[in-house]
Design an enzyme around this catalytic site. Sequence first.
Site, PDB file in Angstrom:
ATOM      1  CE  LYS A  22      -1.836   1.720   3.906  1.00 33.70           C
ATOM      2  NZ  LYS A  22      -1.484   3.085   3.974  1.00 33.70           N
ATOM      3  CG  ASN A  23       2.464   2.737   3.554  1.00 38.93           C
ATOM      4  OD1 ASN A  23       1.053   2.989   3.568  1.00 38.93           O
ATOM      5  ND2 ASN A  23       2.886   2.605   4.678  1.00 38.93           N
ATOM      6  CB  CYS A 116      -5.786   6.450  10.355  1.00 38.15           C
ATOM      7  SG  CYS A 116      -6.447   5.007   9.519  1.00 38.15           S
ATOM      8  NE  ARG A 121      -0.718  10.255   9.906  1.00 39.01           N
ATOM      9  CZ  ARG A 121      -0.955   9.187   9.258  1.00 39.01           C
ATOM     10  NH1 ARG A 121      -2.362   8.602   9.323  1.00 39.01           N
ATOM     11  NH2 ARG A 121      -0.161   8.628   8.591  1.00 39.01           N
ATOM     12  CG  ASP A 124       5.681  20.898  10.359  1.00 37.56           C
ATOM     13  OD1 ASP A 124       5.008  19.801  10.346  1.00 37.56           O
ATOM     14  OD2 ASP A 124       6.585  21.042  11.246  1.00 37.56           O
ATOM     15  CG  LEU A 125       8.421  17.821   8.773  1.00 38.47           C
ATOM     16  CD1 LEU A 125       8.772  16.616   9.206  1.00 38.47           C
ATOM     17  CD2 LEU A 125       9.840  18.712   9.243  1.00 38.47           C
ATOM     18  CG  ASP A 304       2.252   1.590   9.288  1.00 37.88           C
ATOM     19  OD1 ASP A 304       1.821   2.638  10.118  1.00 37.88           O
ATOM     20  OD2 ASP A 304       2.388   1.775   8.053  1.00 37.88           O
ATOM     21  CB  ILE A 326       6.354   6.999  14.915  1.00 40.25           C
ATOM     22  CG1 ILE A 326       7.327   6.375  14.812  1.00 40.25           C
ATOM     23  CG2 ILE A 326       6.161   7.968  13.706  1.00 40.25           C
ATOM     24  CD1 ILE A 326       8.585   6.684  14.493  1.00 40.25           C
ATOM     25  NE  ARG A 396      -7.697   4.321   5.131  1.00 42.18           N
ATOM     26  CZ  ARG A 396      -7.776   6.053   5.226  1.00 42.18           C
ATOM     27  NH1 ARG A 396      -8.636   6.385   6.424  1.00 42.18           N
ATOM     28  NH2 ARG A 396      -7.178   6.902   4.714  1.00 42.18           N
TER      29      ARG A 396
HETATM   30  C1  UD1 Z   1       3.862   6.871   6.353  1.00 43.64           C
HETATM   31  C2  UD1 Z   1       2.917   5.815   6.150  1.00 43.64           C
HETATM   32  C3  UD1 Z   1       2.371   5.400   7.431  1.00 43.64           C
HETATM   33  C4  UD1 Z   1       3.388   5.101   8.637  1.00 43.64           C
HETATM   34  C5  UD1 Z   1       4.184   6.493   8.596  1.00 43.64           C
HETATM   35  C6  UD1 Z   1       5.259   6.094   9.465  1.00 43.64           C
HETATM   36  C7  UD1 Z   1       2.234   5.938   3.990  1.00 43.64           C
HETATM   37  C8  UD1 Z   1       1.226   6.296   2.760  1.00 43.64           C
HETATM   38  N1  UD1 Z   1       1.870   5.955   5.125  1.00 43.64           N
HETATM   39  O1  UD1 Z   1       2.714   7.856   6.839  1.00 43.64           O
HETATM   40  O2  UD1 Z   1       1.825   4.185   7.112  1.00 43.64           O
HETATM   41  O3  UD1 Z   1       2.789   5.060   9.775  1.00 43.64           O
HETATM   42  O4  UD1 Z   1       4.627   6.677   7.448  1.00 43.64           O
HETATM   43  O5  UD1 Z   1       5.998   5.257   9.138  1.00 43.64           O
HETATM   44  O6  UD1 Z   1       3.518   5.945   3.495  1.00 43.64           O
HETATM   45  N2  UD1 Z   1       5.305  14.796  10.891  1.00 43.64           N
HETATM   46  C9  UD1 Z   1       5.140  15.968  11.081  1.00 43.64           C
HETATM   47  N3  UD1 Z   1       5.177  16.877  10.100  1.00 43.64           N
HETATM   48  C10 UD1 Z   1       5.111  16.758   8.635  1.00 43.64           C
HETATM   49  C11 UD1 Z   1       5.225  15.192   8.561  1.00 43.64           C
HETATM   50  C12 UD1 Z   1       5.224  14.352   9.645  1.00 43.64           C
HETATM   51  O7  UD1 Z   1       5.201  16.434  12.276  1.00 43.64           O
HETATM   52  O8  UD1 Z   1       5.148  17.509   8.169  1.00 43.64           O
HETATM   53  C13 UD1 Z   1       5.269  13.764  12.011  1.00 43.64           C
HETATM   54  C14 UD1 Z   1       3.885  12.930  12.004  1.00 43.64           C
HETATM   55  O9  UD1 Z   1       2.951  13.684  12.732  1.00 43.64           O
HETATM   56  C15 UD1 Z   1       4.413  11.754  12.637  1.00 43.64           C
HETATM   57  C16 UD1 Z   1       6.064  11.713  12.162  1.00 43.64           C
HETATM   58  O10 UD1 Z   1       6.259  12.857  11.791  1.00 43.64           O
HETATM   59  O11 UD1 Z   1       4.608  12.054  14.064  1.00 43.64           O
HETATM   60  C17 UD1 Z   1       5.877  10.379  11.055  1.00 43.64           C
HETATM   61  O12 UD1 Z   1       5.239  11.077   9.993  1.00 43.64           O
HETATM   62  P1  UD1 Z   1       5.335  10.571   8.276  1.00 43.64           P
HETATM   63  O13 UD1 Z   1       6.794   9.732   8.555  1.00 43.64           O
HETATM   64  O14 UD1 Z   1       5.487  11.884   7.659  1.00 43.64           O
HETATM   65  O15 UD1 Z   1       4.257   9.664   8.314  1.00 43.64           O
HETATM   66  P2  UD1 Z   1       3.431   9.416   6.868  1.00 43.64           P
HETATM   67  O16 UD1 Z   1       4.289   9.956   5.658  1.00 43.64           O
HETATM   68  O17 UD1 Z   1       2.136  10.270   7.219  1.00 43.64           O
END
Ligand code: UD1
Length: 416
Positions: A22-23, A116, A121, A124-125, A304, A326, A396
């Site tokens: 999926k990812n 979810c 989530r 900002d990054l 996950d 995380i 999903r």
């Molecule tokens: C992806 C995966 C999800 C997995 C997660 C962590 C997909 C489609 N989804 O989600 O299944 O659980 O990686 O391995 O690939 N964060 C910030 N600011 C940002 C972005 C992220 O603070 O701009 C924080 C998030 O709130 C979280 C952490 O960074 O606490 C990790 O998030 P991130 O690695 O971005 O996860 P996703 O890409 O959403």
Amino acid sequence: MSKYIIKGDAKIDGEVDISGSKNSALPIIAACILNGGVNTLYNMPNIRDTNGMLEILSDLGCKVVKKKNKVIIDSSNASKMNINEKLMREMRSSVIVVGALLARFRKAIFSYPGGCEIGARPIDLHINGFRKLGINIDENTRYIVCKCDKIIPAEIHLDFPSVGATENLMLASVLSDGETILRNVAMEPEIEDLQNFLNRMGAKISGAGSNIIKIKGVKKLKEVSYNIMPDRIETGTFLCYTAGTGGKIELNNVRDEITLPVLVKLEETGCKIYREPNKIVLQAPKRLKAVDIQTLPYPGFPTDMQSVFLAMLVTAKGTSIVTENIFENRFKCVPELMRMGAKISISGSSAIVKGVRKITGTNLVATDLRGGAALIGAAMKAKGITTIDNCEYIERGYEKLEYKLKKLNIDFTKER
Ligand code: UD1
């Protein structure tokens, strides 16, 4: 809303094929926008999230044809730059489409993504990275408007190795004029799959799988066919289900090395694991030993897998400590497991799991994708029948779950 009905006291026994990841599939579908051509994707998991992403692309003007696990995406007529708000709310990974739109059209308009509810989530990054690439971002209305005349190559250091931000910045910079360097990026295998897909198209990206990725911009990308890699989270889920029921399983179409962080912990619980590059066989002991896990970015233990692993440990011998580093809201399945008789207490970001000999089936509600999957694992080893409401969450991320579980000797039905 439909529900699952699962008969407990079961033992997994059998063999199944693991579906495509999926990812991996989600950013690769988004990347099909880039070349304005026809791309063919194989081993595509037919699940709600990938279908949602394909719907987003259709809404943007792409032609999508699905034939079982093959998807043909023609993005030659894509012309819209506004991502559909309703679809955006349904799925967090829809934000990845922004990077692809910016690379192709230099413009993207979108609302904050949903998904979810496992934590705040933020994005900002992603936004900070886009700004460093010279993109103007207006966040002052209901929509976020991103535009620029051209993408300016940059050196970007992520504060945290976010999977989504890494992918988005790779997509946004692939068609630029010069070299972009991304530091402290996520090292997840799905990012390597995205790099392989983009390089097949003609991109010049190196470093995925390490914490520095270099993207040498190219002028054009060509049409490709690509096979999505196997899903390591589905792999881990079936292994935990088997371990929890004291059963035996043979999994095909896997990649053993990317499942290693989970395999190591399963071995610590007493499971015997035999692995080949494309196959994993697990034989569980009668009763598992308690172990401690803590989630970390790859190659740490995957967040996950945390809920499913936790549900497996509720009947292990001894006390396990499960620490989530995380996402701040990823113990939502715990109250449901406690309703089955599991003994769990939460202390900060840790769950302390005191193993009990037996849990009992009852009526449960899935609150998120992996938390819902965890309840299935608990249900199959519980005494009696368990029902799980809101099973759409689980769909999903898991393909043909009913078919696969039945094949593994589990009495599992979906009430529609
Ligand atoms: C992806 C995966 C999800 C997995 C997660 C962590 C997909 C489609 N989804 O989600 O299944 O659980 O990686 O391995 O690939 N964060 C910030 N600011 C940002 C972005 C992220 O603070 O701009 C924080 C998030 O709130 C979280 C952490 O960074 O606490 C990790 O998030 P991130 O690695 O971005 O996860 P996703 O890409 O959403």
